[in-house]
Design a protein around this motif. Structure first.
Motif, short mmCIF file in Angstrom:
data_model
loop_
_atom_site.label_atom_id
_atom_site.label_comp_id
_atom_site.label_asym_id
_atom_site.label_seq_id
_atom_site.Cartn_x
_atom_site.Cartn_y
_atom_site.Cartn_z
N THR A 1 36.60 38.16 45.40
CA THR A 1 36.59 39.35 44.54
C THR A 1 37.08 39.08 43.11
N GLY A 2 37.78 37.97 42.90
CA GLY A 2 38.37 37.70 41.59
C GLY A 2 39.67 38.45 41.34
N LEU A 3 40.16 39.19 42.34
CA LEU A 3 41.41 39.93 42.20
C LEU A 3 42.56 38.95 41.96
N ILE A 4 43.36 39.20 40.92
CA ILE A 4 44.51 38.36 40.60
C ILE A 4 45.79 39.10 40.97
N ASN A 5 46.61 38.45 41.77
CA ASN A 5 47.93 38.98 42.12
C ASN A 5 48.92 38.40 41.12
N LEU B 1 52.71 41.19 33.89
CA LEU B 1 53.28 41.76 35.10
C LEU B 1 53.86 43.13 34.78
N GLN B 2 53.78 44.06 35.74
CA GLN B 2 54.30 45.41 35.55
C GLN B 2 55.37 45.72 36.59
N PRO B 3 56.33 46.59 36.23
CA PRO B 3 57.43 46.92 37.16
C PRO B 3 56.99 47.94 38.21
N VAL B 4 56.25 47.49 39.20
CA VAL B 4 55.76 48.36 40.26
C VAL B 4 56.33 47.91 41.59
N LYS B 5 56.31 48.81 42.57
CA LYS B 5 56.71 48.43 43.91
C LYS B 5 55.60 47.59 44.54
N GLY B 6 55.98 46.54 45.23
CA GLY B 6 54.98 45.68 45.83
C GLY B 6 54.34 44.77 44.80
N ASN B 7 53.11 44.37 45.06
CA ASN B 7 52.42 43.42 44.19
C ASN B 7 51.60 44.14 43.12
N TYR B 8 51.63 43.59 41.91
CA TYR B 8 50.81 44.12 40.83
C TYR B 8 49.56 43.25 40.71
N THR B 9 48.39 43.86 40.85
CA THR B 9 47.14 43.12 40.85
C THR B 9 46.18 43.67 39.80
N VAL B 10 45.25 42.82 39.37
CA VAL B 10 44.18 43.24 38.46
C VAL B 10 42.88 42.62 38.97
N GLU B 11 41.76 43.29 38.68
CA GLU B 11 40.47 42.77 39.11
C GLU B 11 39.52 42.68 37.92
N PRO B 12 38.48 41.88 38.02
CA PRO B 12 37.54 41.75 36.89
C PRO B 12 36.88 43.07 36.57
N VAL B 13 36.60 43.28 35.29
CA VAL B 13 35.91 44.50 34.87
C VAL B 13 34.40 44.28 34.83
N ASN B 14 33.97 43.05 35.01
CA ASN B 14 32.53 42.76 35.07
C ASN B 14 32.18 42.18 36.44
N ASN B 15 30.95 41.77 36.61
CA ASN B 15 30.45 41.18 37.86
C ASN B 15 30.50 42.15 39.04
N LYS B 16 30.48 43.45 38.76
CA LYS B 16 30.45 44.42 39.85
C LYS B 16 29.15 44.27 40.64
N GLY B 17 29.28 44.10 41.93
CA GLY B 17 28.11 43.96 42.79
C GLY B 17 27.46 42.59 42.74
N VAL B 18 28.02 41.67 41.94
CA VAL B 18 27.46 40.32 41.84
C VAL B 18 28.22 39.41 42.80
N GLN B 19 27.51 38.78 43.70
CA GLN B 19 28.16 37.90 44.67
C GLN B 19 28.36 36.51 44.08
N GLY B 20 29.44 35.88 44.48
CA GLY B 20 29.73 34.54 43.99
C GLY B 20 31.14 34.13 44.36
N THR B 21 31.60 33.05 43.74
CA THR B 21 32.91 32.49 44.04
C THR B 21 33.74 32.36 42.77
N TYR B 22 35.00 32.79 42.86
CA TYR B 22 35.94 32.66 41.76
C TYR B 22 36.87 31.47 42.02
N LEU B 23 37.22 30.78 40.96
CA LEU B 23 38.21 29.71 41.04
C LEU B 23 38.99 29.66 39.74
#
Length: 300
Positions: free
Chosen positions: A99-103, A65-87
């Motif tokens: 999208t695989g984005l993690i809050n 976690l980082q000390p930012v205003k609002g929510n700090y999120t990260v997204e996958p660095v792979n699977n760009k343009g690849v459709q599917g489901t994250y769990l």
């Protein structure tokens, strides 16, 4: 980041059959021995599986976690343009299924997770392991008659890692004039009635160690706690590590029994299973929070 491959059906089965665990401090001398624990440290570094190229990767095996205003999120660095489901599992990771984005702000930190991706048009599930850096406590039974009184935090889901924080003693409580920890760690910097120490959970501000005997004596569970009586308390903290002193929190559950033999067998077995799994770095399917700290007055 360790990755594996399984079918979608088998991965769903994993969610329901893997036994529960929490991460614990192997060196904690204050907890009753409730299971056969392994002290062998496993490799926590980032690895890649050539058999599963779509296993989600976030650039590192530990995210902070980082000390930012609002929510700090990260997204996958792979699977760009690849459709599917994250769990993901266990419960606690806030992840976007598309999208695989993690809050990270909205997730439980200090936990090891499995993150999976099912490519559209397939039934294969690619899985990687991800840790959200932060603090946790081991699920344990503490026996006061054996002087088992202190619950120490562990860091980054690694029960054998060296403490991030300095040690401290029973002078390290807010009502002794200590409110801010030190430059390394700050625990329970909440001076309101909602602070952990204000609710009589005696958390040391420098080390994060919880004195359970003092908590009980000071009235955390009332004057005459009954067997099975419990309380959940939130602990706010900041660490001077890669999280850069971002505001974090963890809720712990403290429960009382007059003696170990009064604790229901299924509860003792659950604690034993969690302790055993903690030291083999297993990921659980059930909810790992809040960690359960059981105070038992007598050993028998």
């Amino acid at each position: 980041m360790k990755s594996t491959l399984c079918t979608f059906a088998s991965c769903l089965l994993i969610l329901f059959v893997i036994p529960a665990c929490n991460k614990a401090d192997k060196t904690d001398p204050d907890a009753v021995d409730t299971g056969n624990e392994s002290g062998n440290e496993t490799n926590l570094t980032n690895t890649t599986s050539t058999q599963c190229p779509n296993a989600p990767s976030y650039g590192d095996s530990i995210l902070y976690l980082q000390p930012v205003k609002g929510n700090y999120t990260v997204e996958p660095v792979n699977n760009k343009g690849v459709q599917g489901t994250y769990l993901s599992w266990p419960e606690g990771l806030d992840i976007n299924a598309t999208t695989g984005l993690i809050n990270i702000t909205q997730s439980e930190t200090g936990i090891r997770y499995n993150v999976a991706f099912v490519k559209k048009g397939t039934t294969d599930t690619c899985i990687s392991t991800l840790i959200l850096g932060g603090v946790s406590y081991i699920d344990s039974i503490y026996v006061l008659s054996k002087n088992d009184t202190l619950a120490a935090p562990i860091f980054n889901a690694n029960p054998n890692a060296s403490p991030v924080c300095d040690g401290s003693d029973d002078t390290d409580y807010p009502d002794n004039g200590n409110h801010n920890g030190n430059n390394k760690c700050q625990f329970d910097d909440d001076t309101t009635s909602q602070g952990a120490n204000a609710q009589k959970l005696r958390v040391r501000t420098v080390s994060g160690i919880i004195n359970l005997k003092k908590s009980l004596d000071d009235g955390l569970l009332g004057k005459n706690p009954r067997n099975g009586h419990f309380k959940k308390v939130k602990i706010e903290y900041r660490l001077n590590d890669n999280s850069k002193k971002a505001d974090q929190k963890i809720t712990v559950q403290v429960m009382y029994y007059d003696k170990v033999s009064s604790i229901p067998n299924d509860l003792k077995q659950d604690v034993a299973s969690k302790r055993k799994n903690a030291f083999t770095y297993k990921i659980i399917a059930e909810k790992p929070r809040p960690p359960l700290l059981i105070i038992a007055g007598l050993a028998n």
